[in-house]
Enzyme design. Structure first.
Site, short mmCIF file in Angstrom:
data_model
loop_
_atom_site.label_atom_id
_atom_site.label_comp_id
_atom_site.label_asym_id
_atom_site.label_seq_id
_atom_site.Cartn_x
_atom_site.Cartn_y
_atom_site.Cartn_z
CD GLU A 141 -2.70 1.20 2.57
OE1 GLU A 141 -3.75 1.85 2.57
OE2 GLU A 141 -2.29 0.56 3.57
CE LYS A 216 -7.40 1.75 3.36
NZ LYS A 216 -6.19 2.31 3.99
CB CYS A 253 -4.93 -1.23 4.05
SG CYS A 253 -4.06 -1.10 5.65
#
Length: 411
Positions: A141, A216, A253
């Protein structure tokens, strides 16, 4: 790492403060050293699972690739997941790679120098992946920069770039050179929508083309991880990208903590889901080997989990509203990148302290074979879940709770 008086970030020795004695991979090695072989084999069977009744097999890599690992001091491991032979389909073996790395320069260095240094650091690791025949490679990331989102300082927005920016152009050359799909998680600047920032994964095809992007879905507000200062929840849904080497998706994440997020990629047909992350030991390490493995089992796909390495120290101390005194770093990013398979097996993880490349051969036929075995898609009650969710999002929702009629009666 620690910052010296001149602002330089240096590597420190392993330290119990960063959780180095309690990491999953450290535990595995400790048990191997202390237990009789037969007992260790049983413990390993539980910790790592079995692929078709046996441990995942190591892959022998070429000497030039090993030489790159030694020369540039990065961890290099490779393992193979197999599937049962089928009568009507041949094997669908794909070689997949994960890269974890620390930043190379202190966070006080000029931003352009920091980015160039990371490019230079990753070049031999990407070359090692390409020379090993990796078909699909995923980076960590926000790999182009320090993970500065704890600071809430806006200067770090300078690292943001369009999806066809400098980092994509850098990786496109490797994609073409090695006929390799590359997943590149970056801080995106959306120039067509008011220069809005997003936490984005760019999917680069094996011909060097941009296949697409995913933003995300879930943004943390936990401890130091208050990332909504920079970007908000993504607007790209749960896309699955059909590549020359299979259908892949990216669960960035914090999305790994949301089971429905994993589910959605599976419903869209993913065969491999990458989880590029930046997470520290005190916050999440006990969860790290569990969540991805559970997602692989529940959704019948492979998962590649990547976490960055090291401690990134920032020039200005910050607070996070969690009761701790102000501090200048997140804590230790513990690496430990690994693969999980739909049959509950997983690879050993990369180092907690070093840059690393993890390679895995995986027969994608295993995904369908496990769907057939367990029947999760057939036995799921999606209509029941959908009804509950439809009611839950309404303001007048009431939980389905049936109380004991005697519970509230007085004696």
């Amino acid at each position: 790492m620690e910052m010296t008086e001149n602002g330089k970030t240096e590597t420190t020795q392993e330290n119990p403060k960063d959780g180095s004695i309690c990491g999953f991979e450290s535990l595995h090695h400790l048990l191997q050293a202390s237990l009789p072989p037969q007992l260790f084999q049983e413990v390993s069977r539980i910790l790592l699972g079995l692929n078709r009744g046996k441990e995942v097999e190591p892959i022998a890599l070429t000497q030039p690739v090993k030489a790159l690992s030694s020369e540039h001091d990065f961890d290099l491991q490779a393992f193979s997941f197999s599937a049962d032979r089928e009568s009507l389909r041949g094997p669908r073996i794909v070689r997949v790679g994960l890269i974890q790395n620390s930043v190379d320069l202190p966070t006080t260095a000029p931003f352009l120098d920091q980015r160039k240094a990371i490019f230079q650091k990753l070049t031999p690791i990407i070359d090692a992946a390409g020379s090993s025949g990796v078909n699909v490679l995923c980076l960590q990331e926000a790999w182009t920069m320090p993970f500065a989102f704890c600071t809430r300082e806006k200067k770090w927005c300078e690292f943001a770039e369009p999806i066809d920016g400098e980092s994509t152009q850098f990786l496109q050359e490797f994609a073409q050179k090695y006929n390799m799909v590359i997943v590149s998680p970056i801080l995106e600047r959306d120039v067509n929508h008011g220069e809005t920032l997003w936490n984005t994964a760019v999917i680069i095809g094996n011909n060097g083309n941009i296949i697409g992007k995913h933003r995300k879905n879930h943004i943390p507000r936990v401890g130091d991880f208050n990332e909504s200062t920079y970007y908000m929840e993504g607007n790209t849904g749960h896309p699955v990208f059909e590549t020359a080497y299979g259908k892949i998706a990216v669960n960035i994440c914090y999305g790994r903590h949301h089971p429905l997020n994993w589910l959605a990629f599976g419903l869209n047909g993913a065969e491999i889901v990458f989880n590029p992350s930046a997470t520290v030991g005190d916050l999440s390490e006990p969860m790290w080997p569990i969540e991805a493995r559970n997602a692989a089992i529940a959704n019948s796909y492979f998962v590649g989990s990547i976490n960055r390495v090291g401690t990134e120290v920032f020039p200005n101390p910050f607070t996070s509203g969690d009761g701790k005194p102000q501090h200048a770093d997140f804590g230790h990013f513990y690496g430990s990148s690994h693969f999980s398979a739909p049959d509950a097996s997983c690879t050993p993880s990369l180092s907690r302290h070093k840059d690393g490349l993890l390679i895995s051969d995986m027969d994608l036929n295993l995904c369908r074979q496990l769907k057939d075995k367990w029947g999760f898609r057939m036995t799921a009650r999606y209509e029941v879940y959908a009804d509950l969710l439809a009611r839950y999002v309404k303001p007048d929702f009431e939980p389905q709770v049936i109380s004991d009629p005697l519970l509230h009666k007085s004696a």
